[in-house]
Write a protein that holds these residues in place. Structure first.
Motif, PDB file in Angstrom:
ATOM      1  N   ASN A 106       0.826  -1.203   0.000  1.00  0.00           N
ATOM      2  CA  ASN A 106       0.000   0.000   0.000  1.00  0.00           C
ATOM      3  C   ASN A 106       0.861   1.255   0.000  1.00  0.00           C
ATOM      4  O   ASN A 106       1.844   1.337   0.735  1.00  0.00           O
ATOM      5  CB  ASN A 106      -0.939   0.012   1.208  1.00  0.00           C
ATOM      6  CG  ASN A 106      -1.927  -1.136   1.169  1.00  0.00           C
ATOM      7  OD1 ASN A 106      -2.413  -1.522   0.101  1.00  0.00           O
ATOM      8  ND2 ASN A 106      -2.228  -1.704   2.322  1.00  0.00           N
ATOM      9  N   VAL A 107       0.452   2.223  -0.815  1.00  0.00           N
ATOM     10  CA  VAL A 107       1.225   3.451  -1.009  1.00  0.00           C
ATOM     11  C   VAL A 107       0.309   4.657  -0.850  1.00  0.00           C
ATOM     12  O   VAL A 107      -0.801   4.678  -1.398  1.00  0.00           O
ATOM     13  CB  VAL A 107       1.868   3.490  -2.410  1.00  0.00           C
ATOM     14  CG1 VAL A 107       2.778   4.698  -2.553  1.00  0.00           C
ATOM     15  CG2 VAL A 107       2.640   2.209  -2.683  1.00  0.00           C
ATOM     16  N   VAL A 108       0.753   5.661  -0.115  1.00  0.00           N
ATOM     17  CA  VAL A 108       0.051   6.945  -0.037  1.00  0.00           C
ATOM     18  C   VAL A 108       0.935   8.013  -0.677  1.00  0.00           C
ATOM     19  O   VAL A 108       2.172   7.915  -0.644  1.00  0.00           O
ATOM     20  CB  VAL A 108      -0.291   7.327   1.418  1.00  0.00           C
ATOM     21  CG1 VAL A 108      -1.292   6.360   1.999  1.00  0.00           C
ATOM     22  CG2 VAL A 108       0.965   7.379   2.274  1.00  0.00           C
ATOM     23  N   GLY A 109       0.299   9.020  -1.266  1.00  0.00           N
ATOM     24  CA  GLY A 109       1.070  10.059  -1.940  1.00  0.00           C
ATOM     25  C   GLY A 109       0.362  11.390  -1.916  1.00  0.00           C
ATOM     26  O   GLY A 109      -0.839  11.481  -1.684  1.00  0.00           O
ATOM     27  N   VAL A 110       1.130  12.433  -2.177  1.00  0.00           N
ATOM     28  CA  VAL A 110       0.587  13.776  -2.296  1.00  0.00           C
ATOM     29  C   VAL A 110       1.270  14.452  -3.487  1.00  0.00           C
ATOM     30  O   VAL A 110       2.483  14.293  -3.705  1.00  0.00           O
ATOM     31  CB  VAL A 110       0.806  14.592  -1.000  1.00  0.00           C
ATOM     32  CG1 VAL A 110       2.284  14.731  -0.677  1.00  0.00           C
ATOM     33  CG2 VAL A 110       0.157  15.965  -1.111  1.00  0.00           C
ATOM     34  N   GLY A 111       0.477  15.143  -4.279  1.00  0.00           N
ATOM     35  CA  GLY A 111       0.988  15.812  -5.468  1.00  0.00           C
ATOM     36  C   GLY A 111       0.544  17.259  -5.516  1.00  0.00           C
ATOM     37  O   GLY A 111      -0.324  17.701  -4.753  1.00  0.00           O
ATOM     38  N   LEU A 112       1.119  17.997  -6.435  1.00  0.00           N
ATOM     39  CA  LEU A 112       0.829  19.420  -6.574  1.00  0.00           C
ATOM     40  C   LEU A 112       0.784  19.761  -8.048  1.00  0.00           C
ATOM     41  O   LEU A 112       1.709  19.440  -8.795  1.00  0.00           O
ATOM     42  CB  LEU A 112       1.913  20.247  -5.876  1.00  0.00           C
ATOM     43  CG  LEU A 112       1.823  21.769  -6.016  1.00  0.00           C
ATOM     44  CD1 LEU A 112       0.632  22.287  -5.225  1.00  0.00           C
ATOM     45  CD2 LEU A 112       3.103  22.427  -5.531  1.00  0.00           C
ATOM     46  N   PHE A 113      -0.324  20.367  -8.488  1.00  0.00           N
ATOM     47  CA  PHE A 113      -0.309  20.917  -9.832  1.00  0.00           C
ATOM     48  C   PHE A 113      -0.787  22.361  -9.815  1.00  0.00           C
ATOM     49  O   PHE A 113      -1.561  22.774  -8.962  1.00  0.00           O
ATOM     50  CB  PHE A 113      -1.063  20.051 -10.852  1.00  0.00           C
ATOM     51  CG  PHE A 113      -2.476  19.696 -10.530  1.00  0.00           C
ATOM     52  CD1 PHE A 113      -3.525  20.393 -11.073  1.00  0.00           C
ATOM     53  CD2 PHE A 113      -2.749  18.606  -9.710  1.00  0.00           C
ATOM     54  CE1 PHE A 113      -4.825  20.035 -10.806  1.00  0.00           C
ATOM     55  CE2 PHE A 113      -4.053  18.233  -9.452  1.00  0.00           C
ATOM     56  CZ  PHE A 113      -5.094  18.956  -9.990  1.00  0.00           C
ATOM     57  N   TYR A 114      -0.287  23.092 -10.774  1.00  0.00           N
ATOM     58  CA  TYR A 114      -0.318  24.551 -10.754  1.00  0.00           C
ATOM     59  C   TYR A 114      -0.964  25.067 -12.025  1.00  0.00           C
ATOM     60  O   TYR A 114      -0.749  24.527 -13.112  1.00  0.00           O
ATOM     61  CB  TYR A 114       1.118  25.051 -10.625  1.00  0.00           C
ATOM     62  CG  TYR A 114       1.296  26.533 -10.704  1.00  0.00           C
ATOM     63  CD1 TYR A 114       0.967  27.356  -9.641  1.00  0.00           C
ATOM     64  CD2 TYR A 114       1.835  27.131 -11.842  1.00  0.00           C
ATOM     65  CE1 TYR A 114       1.151  28.718  -9.703  1.00  0.00           C
ATOM     66  CE2 TYR A 114       2.030  28.496 -11.917  1.00  0.00           C
ATOM     67  CZ  TYR A 114       1.686  29.290 -10.856  1.00  0.00           C
ATOM     68  OH  TYR A 114       1.873  30.649 -10.927  1.00  0.00           O
ATOM     69  N   LYS A 115      -1.796  26.095 -11.868  1.00  0.00           N
ATOM     70  CA  LYS A 115      -2.464  26.705 -13.009  1.00  0.00           C
ATOM     71  C   LYS A 115      -2.167  28.197 -13.030  1.00  0.00           C
ATOM     72  O   LYS A 115      -2.250  28.866 -11.998  1.00  0.00           O
ATOM     73  CB  LYS A 115      -3.973  26.482 -12.912  1.00  0.00           C
ATOM     74  CG  LYS A 115      -4.786  27.147 -14.026  1.00  0.00           C
ATOM     75  CD  LYS A 115      -6.254  26.833 -13.866  1.00  0.00           C
ATOM     76  CE  LYS A 115      -7.085  27.480 -14.969  1.00  0.00           C
ATOM     77  NZ  LYS A 115      -8.519  27.157 -14.844  1.00  0.00           N
ATOM     78  N   ARG A 116      -1.801  28.721 -14.178  1.00  0.00           N
ATOM     79  CA  ARG A 116      -1.481  30.144 -14.293  1.00  0.00           C
ATOM     80  C   ARG A 116      -2.147  30.723 -15.538  1.00  0.00           C
ATOM     81  O   ARG A 116      -2.100  30.137 -16.615  1.00  0.00           O
ATOM     82  CB  ARG A 116       0.032  30.357 -14.377  1.00  0.00           C
ATOM     83  CG  ARG A 116       0.442  31.823 -14.416  1.00  0.00           C
ATOM     84  CD  ARG A 116       1.953  31.978 -14.329  1.00  0.00           C
ATOM     85  NE  ARG A 116       2.355  33.367 -14.254  1.00  0.00           N
ATOM     86  CZ  ARG A 116       2.636  34.131 -15.299  1.00  0.00           C
ATOM     87  NH1 ARG A 116       2.576  33.614 -16.522  1.00  0.00           N
ATOM     88  NH2 ARG A 116       2.984  35.386 -15.152  1.00  0.00           N
ATOM     89  N   ILE A 117      -2.789  31.874 -15.351  1.00  0.00           N
ATOM     90  CA  ILE A 117      -3.416  32.605 -16.453  1.00  0.00           C
ATOM     91  C   ILE A 117      -2.708  33.943 -16.590  1.00  0.00           C
ATOM     92  O   ILE A 117      -2.562  34.681 -15.620  1.00  0.00           O
ATOM     93  CB  ILE A 117      -4.917  32.836 -16.172  1.00  0.00           C
ATOM     94  CG1 ILE A 117      -5.634  31.498 -16.005  1.00  0.00           C
ATOM     95  CG2 ILE A 117      -5.560  33.646 -17.284  1.00  0.00           C
ATOM     96  CD1 ILE A 117      -7.060  31.640 -15.518  1.00  0.00           C
ATOM     97  N   SER A 118      -2.249  34.258 -17.762  1.00  0.00           N
ATOM     98  CA  SER A 118      -1.561  35.525 -17.993  1.00  0.00           C
ATOM     99  C   SER A 118      -1.876  36.017 -19.406  1.00  0.00           C
ATOM    100  O   SER A 118      -1.629  35.313 -20.389  1.00  0.00           O
ATOM    101  CB  SER A 118      -0.051  35.351 -17.821  1.00  0.00           C
ATOM    102  OG  SER A 118       0.624  36.572 -18.061  1.00  0.00           O
ATOM    103  N   GLN A 119      -2.453  37.215 -19.488  1.00  0.00           N
ATOM    104  CA  GLN A 119      -2.797  37.794 -20.777  1.00  0.00           C
ATOM    105  C   GLN A 119      -2.748  39.312 -20.664  1.00  0.00           C
ATOM    106  O   GLN A 119      -3.186  39.888 -19.663  1.00  0.00           O
ATOM    107  CB  GLN A 119      -4.192  37.343 -21.217  1.00  0.00           C
ATOM    108  CG  GLN A 119      -4.618  37.875 -22.577  1.00  0.00           C
ATOM    109  CD  GLN A 119      -6.008  37.404 -22.968  1.00  0.00           C
ATOM    110  OE1 GLN A 119      -6.611  36.595 -22.275  1.00  0.00           O
ATOM    111  NE2 GLN A 119      -6.509  37.910 -24.079  1.00  0.00           N
TER     112      GLN A 119
END
Length: 290
Positions: A106-119
């Motif tokens: 059994n494996v537990v994990g944590v991740g991070l994803f990032y969103k950026r808006i620039s205009q």
């Protein structure tokens, strides 16, 4: 001749004492190409780096490939439509994850994803063909969001080959986060008139998925893919915008604060709106174990 024989015996004894090896006298039921299928084997414990045990840590990098992701509203029976939004899920690209084996399977994990808006845009409208009170325009849109992803995986028995193992597992993940966006729209002319409008929007997203995966396990690395059997995203906060408008026309200044929703202006409004979507896809990953 006897002297040479004695010298050979003494040399052999010294060699055997200097090296931690022994002769295998009885052959067991060992698989071919294994470490035990040898006439002379090391007496010290042999560490199989393909076997993951409780306490093993993992660093992985993932990317999501959607399958038939909807890009517009879904039409239901009798012309009724349901709003969908896939921007949240599609930002899950090159997601770093840290995992740990809490047991051998059994494996537990944590991740991070990032969103950026620039205009941004800055220019002057050609007034020879269009009459515009404030021809100079400046627009800036900025936003960045952070989403956390927690996961739990259960691994099954590996299939062993000479150069790699095949690892099968199932798992589930839950992700949530928010993305605040700020738009600045400035208009002006050479007479000193201007209109400056600042608009802010906050959106919140939560998602979860169930998946089955396969890894090709090498000593310290693995390469794999996860097929998402079921995924659901719910996003809230869409539609409502908080606006601050500052203007000066012909020397008359004015400041307004209001909210907009469905192209209407409100002095005060509470909006409860969520966009739900189901999705499928494949998540690719590369992992390092230590």
């Amino acid at each position: 001749m006897k002297k040479l024989y004695k010298l050979f015996v003494i040399t052999s004894m010294i060699f055997s004492l200097q090296n931690d090896v022994f002769g295998q006298t009885e052959y067991g039921d060992y698989q071919k190409n294994s470490n035990y299928n040898l006439d002379i084997i090391n007496n010290r414990p042999w560490q199989d780096l393909r076997i993951r045990k409780a306490g093993t840590k993992v660093i992985s990098l993932m990317t999501f490939l959607p399958i038939n992701a909807p890009t517009d509203n879904i039409e239901l029976i009798n012309g009724v439509t349901v709003d969908v939004d896939t921007k949240y899920r599609l930002t899950e690209q090159l997601t770093p994850n840290v995992k740990k084996y809490i047991t051998d399977k059994n494996v537990v994990g944590v991740g991070l994803f990032y969103k950026r808006i620039s205009q941004s845009a800055n220019g002057t409208i050609d007034t020879t063909s269009t009459v515009d009170l404030l021809p100079t325009k400046k627009y800036i849109s900025r936003g960045q969001g952070t989403y956390l992803r927690g996961s739990f995986d259960h691994h099954f028995s590996n299939i062993r080959y000479k150069r790699f193992d095949v690892d099968f597992y199932t798992g589930a993940s839950l992700s949530l986060g928010f993305t605040p966006v700020k738009d600045v729209n400035d208009e002006s002319n050479d007479k000193g008139d201007y209109i400056n409008i600042k608009t802010t929007t906050k959106t919140f997203g939560i998602g979860g998925d169930l998946y089955g995966g396969i890894n090709l396990q090498f000593n310290r690395w693995s390469f794999g893919a996860e097929l998402l059997a079921l995924g659901v995203d719910v996003n809230s906060g869409f539609g409502k915008q908080n606006v601050v408008s500052e203007s000066s026309i012909s020397g008359v200044s004015k400041t307004e604060t209001f909210s907009t929703y469905d192209a209407n202006q409100y002095t005060n409004i509470n909006v409860s709106k969520s966009l739900a979507s189901m999705y499928r896809g494949v998540r690719l990953q590369v992992s390092y174990y230590f």
